[in-house]
Design a protein around this motif. Structure first.
Motif, mmCIF file in Angstrom:
data_model
loop_
_atom_site.group_PDB
_atom_site.id
_atom_site.type_symbol
_atom_site.label_atom_id
_atom_site.label_comp_id
_atom_site.label_asym_id
_atom_site.label_seq_id
_atom_site.Cartn_x
_atom_site.Cartn_y
_atom_site.Cartn_z
ATOM 1 N N THR A 48 -56.809 48.987 26.618
ATOM 2 C CA THR A 48 -57.005 49.902 25.488
ATOM 3 C C THR A 48 -58.344 50.641 25.565
ATOM 4 O OG1 THR A 48 -55.604 48.544 24.071
ATOM 5 C CG2 THR A 48 -57.077 50.083 22.973
ATOM 6 N N TYR A 79 -57.797 52.559 17.819
ATOM 7 C CA TYR A 79 -58.836 51.818 18.539
ATOM 8 C C TYR A 79 -59.558 50.854 17.607
ATOM 9 C CZ TYR A 79 -62.725 50.943 21.758
ATOM 10 O OH TYR A 79 -63.650 50.351 22.583
ATOM 11 N N HIS A 107 -58.837 54.648 25.364
ATOM 12 C CA HIS A 107 -59.690 55.296 24.360
ATOM 13 C C HIS A 107 -60.735 56.178 25.029
ATOM 14 C CE1 HIS A 107 -63.073 55.350 21.358
ATOM 15 N NE2 HIS A 107 -62.067 55.751 20.617
#
Length: 630
Positions: free
Chosen positions: A451, A465, A455
């Motif tokens: 992730t 996020y 982001h």
């Protein structure tokens, strides 16, 4: 006659599963993007099985989601059954699989693409690329439309010089009788790319109302909520799921196939392409596994508004009349009506050793390829490559560093490294056995692994996020608490262990160590420790997995750290392998062909042994080649 139609930052050719991800990623990164497809009615189409996920593949879908891709969100909107596989095994091999509503899946993805700012979806058949001084600068369609671009991503699936084969019949076609792409296939070869010929296949579709389900075994979906996307809430879980059904071939089925092998294209020489080892046709199974009395067949509904049922496990290119006889020899299908004939399809692929780890071609700058064009099979493998190729095309034209996933980062990294380092002699399929760090690459932790990368690129938005960061913090806080909380061997605890048939405690124990016992779950532990703010089911899962498998995970991470040091040693692009004394002849040939970018990549090339790597490392270090960050 050609005319200048328009100009874009990135053009994606082909709107299957790879093209959809590549185009959406670029548009969301702020690049003006054109997505060209032969047929607007086949965007994100499923020409083969109507499903997403499974072993290794399901992890890829989660990884796509963690990086900010679309496949997981799309299947969560359109599934008709969701099921976790291998639940009786360890977390490294558990896999989520969904049956899709085939038509709804495609139309929902098309709607997402149509509504995306910066993204133009257009029907058009690309005939050739615009290449000047070794740099790809756009495409030309068969209508003469000339589209300029800073980068091009080719995701043509099985359309490149596609040919469908059914028995003695062979004709030019893309999947599902769509238009093939012949001009572009010729153009890629003219531009100097090495092309191979592969084959894949699909089974017949049968009419549901003509199946006798009473003699088959029901395969229902799960009652426990599960989704592919980390952003899909458990409350959205569908409880009115459609079942699949299990049946089997039998000796009578096998006899029909054996008697007609002389009409099977794969044995008569009509088939020229190399087929998939891990998804063989039924005639191939009968020959290769002659000792088996039966093979599993899953009857999978293709959607809620159709009678079509996909006969998983019966992929074939036998003549149509033989296919009918084969089907009607199977329990539950004795009176079945065949709605679509199974077929094999041959197509051109770009031999993947010509690609960089970014999926940019080495032959032509700013040209990227992804999906079945690179020799893989499967929607998930295609989508994963499409996302990475799209991201890297977008990053390059923005003047930013590329995204290269290491083998320890994800199954997508394993797949791309396999393709560009080892190549493939047959349609490549991801398997858990291909990943040496599979204990780290689980379906449950894809967000924790990727992730932050998503982001940083800009594909994972700030609100999502922040949710991720809160989850990560909750997991870390609870693990730390359990590692510092000491439990006394109370009577209640000893009774609990006795009921489980487990040895009693002789002394106090840390809560983390107590949870590591195989018979103890986090929910069990809660009766012996102070209450905390309630964790979600997914957070609890992470606490359990990370503590129970801590020793194994630590060992795997130590290996990863060693690998990172080798990944940090870059090999200069202009290296002259002929000038390196001591390299074995095979190693020299393979290194020149693959052109590895790091020592670690070189070490994974078949035919390059440890002695060759030692010599190469000394040469690179003596050349004072600067290290890059791991």
């Amino acid at each position: 006659m050609e005319y200048q139609a328009d100009s874009y930052d990135v053009i994606v050719v082909g709107a299957g599963h790879a093209g959809s991800e590549a185009a959406l990623a670029n548009a969301r990164m702020g690049n003006k993007t054109l997505l060209l497809t032969i047929n607007l009615d086949m965007v994100a189409f499923m020409p083969c099985n109507p499903s997403v996920g499974g072993p290794a593949k399901g992890v890829v879908v989660r990884e796509i989601d963690a990086l900010g891709g679309e496949m997981a969100k799309n299947i969560d909107k359109t599934y008709i059954q969701m099921r976790m596989l291998n639940t009786g095994k360890g977390p490294a091999v558990r896999a989520l699989r969904a049956q899709a509503d085939k038509k709804n899946y495609a139309s929902t993805m098309k709607q997402t693409i149509e509504k995306e700012p910066n993204l133009t979806l257009r029907q058009g058949l690309v005939e050739k690329l615009i290449v000047e001084d070794g740099v790809c600068q756009g495409v030309v369609t068969n209508t003469g439309a000339r589209y300029s671009a800073k980068a091009v991503v080719i995701t043509a699936g099985t359309a490149l010089r596609g040919e469908i084969i059914i028995g003695e019949l062979k004709y030019s076609s893309g999947p599902n009788n769509s238009q093939p792409s012949v001009g572009l296939a010729d153009n890629l070869k003219e531009l100097g790319l090495e092309i191979a010929r592969f084959k894949t296949g699909t089974p017949p579709r049968v009419k549901s109302s003509t199946i006798d389900y009473t003699v088959t075994e029901i395969q229902p979906g799960d009652e426990t909520p599960n989704h592919f996307s980390y952003s899909t809430p458990d409350a959205a879980y569908k409880t009115d799921q459609e079942p699949c059904w299990l049946t089997y071939t039998n000796p009578g089925t096998h006899e029909i196939i054996q008697k007609n092998l002389h009409r099977a294209p794969m044995f008569t020489g009509i088939v020229e392409g190399v087929g998939a080892r891990y998804c063989p046709s039924i005639e191939d199974k009968i020959v290769r596994f002659a000792d088996k009395e039966r093979h599993q067949l899953f009857l999978e509904p293709e959607g809620l508004d159709t009678e079509e049922v996909y006969v998983q496990g019966l992929s074939t290119s036998l003549p149509e009349d033989v296919q009918v006889d084969v089907l009607r020899s199977i329990a539950g299908l004795e009176q079945v009506e065949m709605m679509r004939t199974g077929y094999a399809i041959e197509y051109d692929v770009v031999v993947p050793h010509q690609l960089r780890p970014t999926l940019e071609t080495k032959v032509i700058e700013n040209l990227y390829t992804a999906g079945q064009t690179n020799g893989t099979s499967g929607y998930e493998e295609a989508a994963g490559q499409g996302l990475i190729a799209g991201i890297n095309a977008g990053l390059k034209i923005q003047g930013k560093d590329p995204l290269i996933l290491k083998r320890s980062d994800g199954y997508i990294g394993v797949m791309i490294d396999d393709l560009v380092t080892k190549g493939t002699q047959e349609p490549y399929r991801l398997l858990t056995s291909r990943a040496e760090y599979r204990l780290l690459l689980r379906h449950d932790n894809a967000d924790l692994r990727l992730t932050e990368m998503g982001h940083a690129i800009g594909l994972v938005k700030d609100d999502q996020y922040q949710i991720f960061l809160a989850k990560k913090q909750a997991i870390e806080t609870e693990i730390k608490r359990l590692q510092n909380l000491r439990l006394k061997p109370t009577a209640e605890m000893q009774d609990f262990l006795a009921a489980k048939g487990a040895p009693a405690l002789k002394d106090g124990v840390l809560a983390a160590d107590f949870l590591r016992r195989p018979e103890v779950t986090y929910q069990d532990l809660l009766q012996f420790i102070p209450a905390v703010p309630e964790l979600t089911a997914k957070e609890i899962e992470q606490v359990e997995v990370q503590l129970k498998y801590e020793g194994y995970i630590k060992k795997a991470m130590e290996k990863v750290e060693k690998l990172k040091r080798m990944e940090a040693k870059r090999i200069p692009e202009n290296i002259d392998y002929d000038a390196i004394n001591g390299l074995a002849t095979e190693a020299r040939q393979k290194l020149k062909k693959i052109q590895p970018e790091t020592i670690a990549q070189a070490s994974r090339i078949s035919g390059v042994n440890p002695a060759d790597i030692s010599i190469l490392m000394i040469y690179v270090e003596q050349g004072k080649i600067a290290k890059v960050e791991a």
